[in-house]
Design a protein around this motif. Sequence first.
Motif, PDB file in Angstrom:
ATOM      1  N   ASN A  22       0.814  -1.211   0.000  1.00  0.00           N
ATOM      2  CA  ASN A  22       0.000   0.000   0.000  1.00  0.00           C
ATOM      3  C   ASN A  22       0.849   1.264   0.000  1.00  0.00           C
ATOM      4  O   ASN A  22       0.320   2.362   0.046  1.00  0.00           O
ATOM      5  CB  ASN A  22      -0.988  -0.020   1.173  1.00  0.00           C
ATOM      6  N   LEU A  23       2.183   1.131  -0.022  1.00  0.00           N
ATOM      7  CA  LEU A  23       3.065   2.276  -0.227  1.00  0.00           C
ATOM      8  C   LEU A  23       3.828   2.074  -1.535  1.00  0.00           C
ATOM      9  O   LEU A  23       3.791   0.989  -2.132  1.00  0.00           O
ATOM     10  CB  LEU A  23       4.054   2.426   0.940  1.00  0.00           C
ATOM     11  N   ARG A  24       4.518   3.101  -1.953  1.00  0.00           N
ATOM     12  CA  ARG A  24       5.308   3.033  -3.182  1.00  0.00           C
ATOM     13  C   ARG A  24       6.671   3.670  -2.928  1.00  0.00           C
ATOM     14  O   ARG A  24       7.042   4.646  -3.585  1.00  0.00           O
ATOM     15  CB  ARG A  24       4.605   3.799  -4.318  1.00  0.00           C
ATOM     16  N   CYS A  25       7.403   3.147  -1.938  1.00  0.00           N
ATOM     17  CA  CYS A  25       8.702   3.731  -1.590  1.00  0.00           C
ATOM     18  C   CYS A  25       9.582   3.818  -2.840  1.00  0.00           C
ATOM     19  O   CYS A  25       9.706   2.831  -3.580  1.00  0.00           O
ATOM     20  CB  CYS A  25       9.388   2.897  -0.530  1.00  0.00           C
ATOM     21  N   THR A  26      10.181   4.976  -3.033  1.00  0.00           N
ATOM     22  CA  THR A  26      10.885   5.207  -4.299  1.00  0.00           C
ATOM     23  C   THR A  26      12.043   4.238  -4.516  1.00  0.00           C
ATOM     24  O   THR A  26      12.341   3.890  -5.651  1.00  0.00           O
ATOM     25  CB  THR A  26      11.445   6.641  -4.355  1.00  0.00           C
ATOM     26  N   TYR A  27      12.671   3.771  -3.407  1.00  0.00           N
ATOM     27  CA  TYR A  27      13.816   2.859  -3.543  1.00  0.00           C
ATOM     28  C   TYR A  27      13.373   1.414  -3.721  1.00  0.00           C
ATOM     29  O   TYR A  27      14.196   0.506  -3.772  1.00  0.00           O
ATOM     30  CB  TYR A  27      14.755   2.976  -2.330  1.00  0.00           C
ATOM     31  N   CYS A  28      12.049   1.198  -3.798  1.00  0.00           N
ATOM     32  CA  CYS A  28      11.533  -0.167  -3.869  1.00  0.00           C
ATOM     33  C   CYS A  28      10.618  -0.376  -5.073  1.00  0.00           C
ATOM     34  O   CYS A  28      10.790  -1.327  -5.824  1.00  0.00           O
ATOM     35  CB  CYS A  28      10.790  -0.476  -2.567  1.00  0.00           C
ATOM     36  N   MET A  29       9.656   0.520  -5.266  1.00  0.00           N
ATOM     37  CA  MET A  29       8.628   0.295  -6.297  1.00  0.00           C
ATOM     38  C   MET A  29       8.400   1.534  -7.139  1.00  0.00           C
ATOM     39  O   MET A  29       8.520   2.641  -6.637  1.00  0.00           O
ATOM     40  CB  MET A  29       7.286   0.025  -5.605  1.00  0.00           C
ATOM     41  N   PRO A  30       7.972   1.347  -8.379  1.00  0.00           N
ATOM     42  CA  PRO A  30       7.589   2.512  -9.173  1.00  0.00           C
ATOM     43  C   PRO A  30       6.219   3.040  -8.721  1.00  0.00           C
ATOM     44  O   PRO A  30       5.470   2.331  -8.050  1.00  0.00           O
ATOM     45  CB  PRO A  30       7.512   1.974 -10.598  1.00  0.00           C
ATOM     46  N   GLY A  68       7.259  -9.006   3.051  1.00  0.00           N
ATOM     47  CA  GLY A  68       6.566  -8.900   1.769  1.00  0.00           C
ATOM     48  C   GLY A  68       7.361  -8.012   0.820  1.00  0.00           C
ATOM     49  O   GLY A  68       8.579  -7.885   1.004  1.00  0.00           O
ATOM     50  N   GLY A  69       6.686  -7.318  -0.046  1.00  0.00           N
ATOM     51  CA  GLY A  69       5.419  -6.676   0.004  1.00  0.00           C
ATOM     52  C   GLY A  69       5.030  -6.262   1.431  1.00  0.00           C
ATOM     53  O   GLY A  69       5.857  -6.215   2.299  1.00  0.00           O
ATOM     54  N   GLU A  70       3.779  -5.980   1.594  1.00  0.00           N
ATOM     55  CA  GLU A  70       3.332  -5.589   2.936  1.00  0.00           C
ATOM     56  C   GLU A  70       2.575  -6.757   3.573  1.00  0.00           C
ATOM     57  O   GLU A  70       1.433  -7.039   3.179  1.00  0.00           O
ATOM     58  CB  GLU A  70       2.475  -4.320   2.848  1.00  0.00           C
ATOM     59  N   THR A  97       7.217  -4.781   8.626  1.00  0.00           N
ATOM     60  CA  THR A  97       6.011  -4.145   8.095  1.00  0.00           C
ATOM     61  C   THR A  97       6.231  -2.648   7.918  1.00  0.00           C
ATOM     62  O   THR A  97       7.088  -2.062   8.582  1.00  0.00           O
ATOM     63  CB  THR A  97       4.829  -4.383   9.058  1.00  0.00           C
ATOM     64  N   ASN A  98       5.415  -2.049   7.067  1.00  0.00           N
ATOM     65  CA  ASN A  98       5.474  -0.585   6.970  1.00  0.00           C
ATOM     66  C   ASN A  98       4.607   0.059   8.058  1.00  0.00           C
ATOM     67  O   ASN A  98       4.517   1.274   8.138  1.00  0.00           O
ATOM     68  CB  ASN A  98       5.079  -0.092   5.574  1.00  0.00           C
ATOM     69  N   GLY A  99       3.947  -0.749   8.859  1.00  0.00           N
ATOM     70  CA  GLY A  99       3.236  -0.241  10.040  1.00  0.00           C
ATOM     71  C   GLY A  99       1.814   0.217   9.782  1.00  0.00           C
ATOM     72  O   GLY A  99       1.070   0.487  10.726  1.00  0.00           O
ATOM     73  N   MET A 324      12.886  -6.031  -4.573  1.00  0.00           N
ATOM     74  CA  MET A 324      12.810  -6.326  -3.139  1.00  0.00           C
ATOM     75  C   MET A 324      11.402  -6.713  -2.700  1.00  0.00           C
ATOM     76  O   MET A 324      11.220  -7.652  -1.929  1.00  0.00           O
ATOM     77  CB  MET A 324      13.243  -5.062  -2.390  1.00  0.00           C
ATOM     78  N   SER A 325      10.391  -6.012  -3.210  1.00  0.00           N
ATOM     79  CA  SER A 325       9.016  -6.259  -2.744  1.00  0.00           C
ATOM     80  C   SER A 325       8.534  -7.656  -3.132  1.00  0.00           C
ATOM     81  O   SER A 325       7.652  -8.210  -2.499  1.00  0.00           O
ATOM     82  CB  SER A 325       8.068  -5.213  -3.313  1.00  0.00           C
ATOM     83  N   ALA A 326       9.098  -8.218  -4.206  1.00  0.00           N
ATOM     84  CA  ALA A 326       8.671  -9.546  -4.644  1.00  0.00           C
ATOM     85  C   ALA A 326       9.564 -10.642  -4.055  1.00  0.00           C
ATOM     86  O   ALA A 326       9.190 -11.814  -4.065  1.00  0.00           O
ATOM     87  CB  ALA A 326       8.679  -9.625  -6.159  1.00  0.00           C
TER      88      ALA A 326
HETATM   89 FE1  SF4 Z   1       7.887   0.424   0.850  1.00  0.00          FE
HETATM   90 FE2  SF4 Z   1       7.943  -2.035   2.002  1.00  0.00          FE
HETATM   91 FE3  SF4 Z   1       6.069  -1.372   0.273  1.00  0.00          FE
HETATM   92 FE4  SF4 Z   1       8.549  -1.694  -0.628  1.00  0.00          FE
HETATM   93  S1  SF4 Z   1       7.294  -3.272   0.229  1.00  0.00           S
HETATM   94  S2  SF4 Z   1       7.086  -0.073  -1.222  1.00  0.00           S
HETATM   95  S3  SF4 Z   1       9.686  -0.911   1.147  1.00  0.00           S
HETATM   96  S4  SF4 Z   1       6.441  -0.391   2.246  1.00  0.00           S
END
Ligand code: SF4
Length: 329
Positions: A22-30, A68-70, A97-99, A324-326
């Motif tokens: 449910n987030l799109r951290c720039t260092y992880c996902m587009p 995950g992922g989350e 988790t991203n919390g 990383m997320s996968a």
């Molecule tokens: Fe961010 Fe974790 Fe989601 Fe990657 S998997 S976009 S690091 S919250």
Amino acid sequence: MLIDTYGRVATDLRVSLTDRCNLRCTYCMPEEGLQWLAKPDLLSDDEIVRLVRIAVTDLGIEEVRFTGGEPLLRPGLTGIVERVAALTPRPRLSLTTNGIGLARTADALRAAGLDRVNVSLDTLRPDVFQTLTRRKRHADVLRGLAAARAAGLTPVKVNTVLMPGLNDDEAPDLLAWAVENDYELRFIEQMPLDAQHGWQRDGMVTAGDILASLRTRFTLTPEDSAERGSAPAERWIVDGGPHRVGVIASVTRPFCRACDRTRLTADGQIRTCLFATEETDLRAALRSDAPDAEIARRWKLAMWGKKAGSGLDDPAFLQPERPMSAIGG
Ligand code: SF4
Ligand code: SAM
């Protein structure tokens, strides 16, 4: 035992429960997210519990971390935790988790048998959070952290990635905040595991940068190296203690020689390293009714093929296809 040709023994299993987030951290996902795994390709709750049982009872796994992922997006999470906590021997159980949503679920997860959480938070500034994660959820994460501490999911660790020009000036503020709130802060060097392949070694914030920044405000004393064991974080005692701060310097100070990890992706592939380019398909074995002994044999064989290191310093280094997320960070 899960042993490799370099004599390393895996006792720590990372289980990815979903590749969605449910987030799109720039260092992880587009920004637009990724092509998620199709439901039939994901391991079912029963399949996950079976593989973890084999790992714990037949292969010497002592610690299981869900990620995950989350992982909080996985509907069956509490049930999976409960079933894994009931295994003999009982593994230590934690969650990265991203919390978001943790405020609602922390008590139930604790009651199900979860021991600890790592919550990812990169900034104390809501506007920077929004830039970094492309979502307005900063307050949710802070609430999740407080709920985890109140539920006894302790020590609550906070994972932080610093990005140049965004939050690289925040290390001392984050540490002061973590000390005040009794969270254990760990900085993670940015790794080349983003789906967009935008990582650049020259552009990353290094462990050296982080420590120099922290030392402008704190006295840091290195923890006894015997206490580190196979933990990826090097830790420092903050201002004489009792608080500690960790730095996971996977790029500039790799810890591959002491690695004790094995990983299971949400679609049932074993990876021996975050940076592995090969995977071992346990889902196919599960779905062709292979007995436990055959699954254990395949897992051991995968481990036997574990490479000496991440290969990050090799000029021929190739970023793994899965982000990383996968993989499950
Ligand atoms: Fe961010 Fe974790 Fe989601 Fe990657 S998997 S976009 S690091 S919250
Ligand atoms: N979504 C959960 C979370 O963010 O905690 C769990 C999965 S996330 C992939 C696990 C950890 O990996 C997080 O702490 C995140 O900050 C970190 N991470 C993601 N991409 C990274 C990268 N390219 N380099 C270093 N750490 C990364």
